[in-house]
Design an enzyme around this catalytic site. Structure first.
Site: not given
Ligand code: M6R
Length: 590
Positions: A2, A27, A71, A97-98, A463, A467, A470, A486, A585
């Protein structure tokens, strides 16, 4: 996961808090709320975005307050579960937050003592604990509450009859901002930049109070001083800068970020800081999650190629559940935010096993940076879009530099030359945006997409699939090209396009063979190819040409194609690109 903010000073608190909260929505953004000092406290909260909440608030004359953007972790997003959370009297409010891990036990005890809970959150125990311990001094009551809390927290507490904002942090980020006769509290820097660039990073275990007269920080009950830092990001840098979405802006920032990063790494200062990391060790463990894990996969490839060093790579979330912690003399944790719970836990585990830990992170003062023996900062600046783009490229820059700079031999001039020229190669890809958009517009009509790559471009395919799924919500999967026959072949048809990364490296011929096989099954093929490669022209349905580049550096440009493909596909489908559903994020809970 959060965002929290606090303000005390001379401005209208609700304006400041709403502005600052809006910049923390990356966040978490399923609900938000404010508490403004007055008698009684004014509480406004709901399961809406900050802009919506702002429309519902009538102006309140208050120069002090706290705010939260959520969140959900405990209880679904709804008004009752939104922060701030109050005590029974409604005179104490808390944002958090936590995760409070012993909240069920505390809730039971407090309920038996007569406290009435209304939300499903773990946070609500904090306001009731403060109520229980309050004997006239809010700071003392919060400190007593902290003694019984287990888990992670960054909290701010306000009361209707006390001039202080009381704060504390443990395993969750928190910073203080310093203005002229005004003070700010926030989870992260972008929240404050409109008002100040003077920031204090709190240490784990710090607590304290802010009033318009000043700040008091304590650690284990003792007053401490913490260094003030000047942030060089401008408020504008943390905004969209004229682009429709943060993601597109951040994609376009990549050439300049690479330029700055490379010139910093090439300066003697930066390399001397990390020169002793490898020493004589010939094995290293890498730990990361998500996009950072994909960067680490490429980092493994490059490290093993350039150094005589073997790399074991683990997803941090899996590493934490290995029955035995493997011993590696060196560990590198790659985490953009520096706050990812799984990565932090894995790094702690590696450290406990006596590994020397390096964090590669984008956030100065983050938990990863503080808890590691070495830090190599990426210089991507604030990344607001949930989808990681520029931070990934900056991580690649750091991982390549680490491998290049640790070589006992001098770095071949040809590698250095290509490294220095990466920004202009990336710019050439950005200049192809319209071509990539054409392919994206086609992709937007499908519901299932495969990505394939081989060698150093297999992680780029992974990746690309991450992308795309998501932000466009298209089901996408990536395979090492050799694996697609396979099993996944069974799904190929004219409804399942395949995006193939076909650079002219040692995998080129094998990629062409795979593409022929895929086309024989009717799947449309989108091929990312070097612009001088004619071998593939008749084999693909759609070509996305990229500039030629030395094999080992190709992920820098192929991954930018992946980012733009995902972006324009999501845009065509009308998706909320910067804030995709169910994601946040920074994943600060396990
Ligand atoms: O802050 P971090 O690099 O540790 O985050 C890891 C993942 O949560 C982050 O890379 C996530 O997969 C991306 N936001 C996706 O675009």
């Amino acid at each position: 996961m959060c965002g929290i903010v606090g303000y005390t000073g001379w401005r209208e608190a609700q304006v400041v808090l709403l502005n600052n909260l809006a910049r923390l929505e990356y966040r978490g953004y399923d609900s938000c709320g404010l508490a403004l000092r007055g008698s009684p406290l004014t509480i406004v909260k709901d399961a809406v975005r900050v802009a919506e909440l702002a429309k519902t608030i009538t102006p309140v004359k208050s120069t002090s307050g706290i705010g939260h953007t959520r969140w959900a972790t405990h209880g679904p997003p709804c008004k009752i579960n939104a922060h701030p959370h109050l005590d029974c009297t409604g005179s104490i409010a808390v944002v958090h937050n936590g995760v409070i891990t012993n909240y069920e036990k505390l809730r039971k005890q407090l309920t038996e003592e007569g406290h009435k809970f209304i939300s499903e959150t773990d946070t609500e125990v904090i306001s009731h604990l403060v109520e229980k311990y309050l004997k006239g001094n809010l700071e003392e009551a919060v400190n007593s509450a902290l003694k019984v809390l287990e888990g992670s927290y960054a909290i701010i507490v306000i009361a209707d009859n006390d001039p202080a904002l009381v704060f504390a942090r443990k395993d969750s980020p928190m910073i203080l901002g310093i203005g002229e006769k005004e003070y700010f509290i926030a989870s992260d820097v972008p929240a404050l930049l409109e008002y100040t660039n003077r920031v204090i990073y709190l240490e784990d275990g710090d607590a304290g109070v802010v009033t318009p007269q000043g700040i008091k920080i304590t650690h284990a009950g003792q007053p401490v001083t913490r260094e003030e830092n000047k942030i060089h990001w401008t408020a504008d840098q943390a905004q969209k800068g004229g682009y429709e979405h943060y993601m597109l802006k951040e994609i376009h920032e990549q050439p300049s970020i690479l330029r700055e990063t490379i010139s910093e790494y090439l300066s003697s200062q930066s390399s001397s800081d990390i020169s002793s990391f490898y020493g004589n060790n010939k094995s290293v463990l890498m730990l990361a999650c998500g996009t950072s894990y994909h960067a680490a996969m490429i980092g493994k490839y490059v490290t093993e190629k350039l150094l005589n060093t073997s790399v074991r790579l683990e997803m941090a979330s899996e590493f934490n559940y290995l029955s035995r912690t493997p011993y590696f003399p060196l560990t590198i944790g790659i985490t953009q935010s520096g706050e990812t719970a799984d990565t932090l836990k894995a790094l702690r585990r590696a450290k406990e096993a006596h590994s020397m830990v390096m964090a590669i992170t984008n956030v100065v003062g983050s938990t990863a940076s503080r808890s590691s023996n070495y830090v190599l900062y990426t210089r991507a600046g604030p990344e607001i879009s949930v989808a990681a783009t520029k931070s990934f490229t900056a991580q690649l820059g750091a991982l390549y530099w680490l491998a290049l700079s640790q070589s006992s031999l001098s770095i071949p001039e040809i590698l250095l030359h290509e490294f220095r020229h990466l920004p202009s190669k990336v710019q050439e890809v950005l200049d192809m945006e319209e071509v990539i958009k054409l392919s994206a517009n086609k992709l937007a009509g499908y519901e299932n997409v495969f990505f394939i790559g081989r060698g150093i471009n297999y992680p780029v395919a992974l990746e690309g699939a991450l992308k795309l799924k998501e932000i466009s919500y298209i089901h996408s999967e990536a395979y090492a090209a050799g694996e697609i026959k396979h099993g996944p072949f069974a799904l190929l048809s004219n409804k399942t396009p395949v995006i193939a990364i076909v650079m002219r490296d040692n995998c080129h011929d094998a990629m062409l063979t795979t593409i022929k096989e895929i086309r024989a099954r009717g799947s449309p093929v989108f091929a990312i190819v070097e612009d001088t490669d004619t071998a593939i022209v008749d084999m693909a349905d759609y070509l996305i040409p990229v500039p030629s580049i030395m094999d080992i550096f190709s992920p820098f440009i192929t991954s930018v194609v992946m980012q733009l493909l995902a972006y324009f596909t999501a845009k065509k489908r009308g998706c909320p690109i910067d804030f995709p559903r169910n994601l946040a994020k920074s994943v600060t809970v396990e």
